[in-house]
Write a protein that holds these residues in place. Structure first.
Motif, PDB file in Angstrom:
ATOM      1  N   UNK A  35       0.815  -1.213   0.000  1.00  0.00           N
ATOM      2  CA  UNK A  35       0.000   0.000   0.000  1.00  0.00           C
ATOM      3  C   UNK A  35       0.852   1.267   0.000  1.00  0.00           C
ATOM      4  N   UNK A  36       1.976   1.236   0.697  1.00  0.00           N
ATOM      5  CA  UNK A  36       2.766   2.464   0.848  1.00  0.00           C
ATOM      6  C   UNK A  36       3.935   2.558  -0.125  1.00  0.00           C
ATOM      7  N   UNK A  37       4.368   1.441  -0.678  1.00  0.00           N
ATOM      8  CA  UNK A  37       5.502   1.455  -1.597  1.00  0.00           C
ATOM      9  C   UNK A  37       6.799   1.073  -0.908  1.00  0.00           C
ATOM     10  N   UNK A  38       7.761   0.646  -1.692  1.00  0.00           N
ATOM     11  CA  UNK A  38       9.016   0.097  -1.164  1.00  0.00           C
ATOM     12  C   UNK A  38       9.832   1.104  -0.365  1.00  0.00           C
ATOM     13  N   UNK A  39       9.937   2.343  -0.833  1.00  0.00           N
ATOM     14  CA  UNK A  39      10.760   3.334  -0.130  1.00  0.00           C
ATOM     15  C   UNK A  39      10.181   3.671   1.239  1.00  0.00           C
ATOM     16  N   UNK A  40       8.875   3.834   1.299  1.00  0.00           N
ATOM     17  CA  UNK A  40       8.237   4.126   2.589  1.00  0.00           C
ATOM     18  C   UNK A  40       8.284   2.897   3.487  1.00  0.00           C
ATOM     19  N   UNK A  41       8.065   1.734   2.928  1.00  0.00           N
ATOM     20  CA  UNK A  41       8.103   0.495   3.716  1.00  0.00           C
ATOM     21  C   UNK A  41       9.473   0.264   4.337  1.00  0.00           C
ATOM     22  N   UNK A  97      -5.009   7.910   0.910  1.00  0.00           N
ATOM     23  CA  UNK A  97      -4.520   7.076  -0.198  1.00  0.00           C
ATOM     24  C   UNK A  97      -4.117   5.695   0.301  1.00  0.00           C
ATOM     25  N   UNK A  98      -3.448   5.658   1.445  1.00  0.00           N
ATOM     26  CA  UNK A  98      -3.037   4.372   2.009  1.00  0.00           C
ATOM     27  C   UNK A  98      -4.256   3.541   2.407  1.00  0.00           C
ATOM     28  N   UNK A  99      -5.259   4.186   2.990  1.00  0.00           N
ATOM     29  CA  UNK A  99      -6.481   3.469   3.376  1.00  0.00           C
ATOM     30  C   UNK A  99      -7.166   2.871   2.151  1.00  0.00           C
ATOM     31  N   UNK A 100      -7.256   3.646   1.086  1.00  0.00           N
ATOM     32  CA  UNK A 100      -7.884   3.145  -0.145  1.00  0.00           C
ATOM     33  C   UNK A 100      -7.122   1.931  -0.675  1.00  0.00           C
ATOM     34  N   UNK A 101      -5.805   2.018  -0.692  1.00  0.00           N
ATOM     35  CA  UNK A 101      -4.996   0.901  -1.193  1.00  0.00           C
ATOM     36  C   UNK A 101      -5.147  -0.329  -0.304  1.00  0.00           C
ATOM     37  N   UNK A 102      -5.098  -0.130   1.005  1.00  0.00           N
ATOM     38  CA  UNK A 102      -5.240  -1.261   1.932  1.00  0.00           C
ATOM     39  C   UNK A 102      -6.595  -1.931   1.791  1.00  0.00           C
TER      40      UNK A 102
END
Length: 95
Positions: free
Chosen positions: A31-37, A69-74
């Motif tokens: 949901x957040x992407x590799x860099x944020x993860x 955005x993260x909530x929508x992806x999750x």
């Protein structure tokens, strides 16, 4: 390349659906992407709230602005609805 991405999301969604309540924890990196993860860690999920540790207040503030955005992806990939994300500052030694 978008076709591959959609296929991978479907595979991941099907996999995490089997994990029930831990699915939002597993789905956070997607949901957040590799860099944020790489700088954060999903540490708990309970009662619709995903708790994510962040390295400092600047990160916490920045990620809060992307919460919707993260909530929508999750919620596209997890069987358990995620209603809120709490970003908590955790020192690197505690992570």
């Amino acid at each position: 390349m978008q076709h591959a991405s959609a296929t991978l999301r479907k595979i991941f969604r099907d996999t995490v659906r089997r994990d029930g309540n831990s699915a939002p924890l597993l789905a956070w990196p997607l949901a957040c992407g590799a860099k944020t993860a790489a700088r954060t860690n999903a540490i708990n999920f309970a009662a619709g709230v995903l708790t994510v540790s962040v390295p400092d207040e600047a990160w916490r503030h920045q990620l809060q602005s992307f919460s919707s955005q993260y909530l929508a992806a999750l919620n596209q990939i997890t069987p358990e609805p995620v209603n809120r994300i709490d970003f908590v500052t955790v020192k690197s030694a505690e992570r």
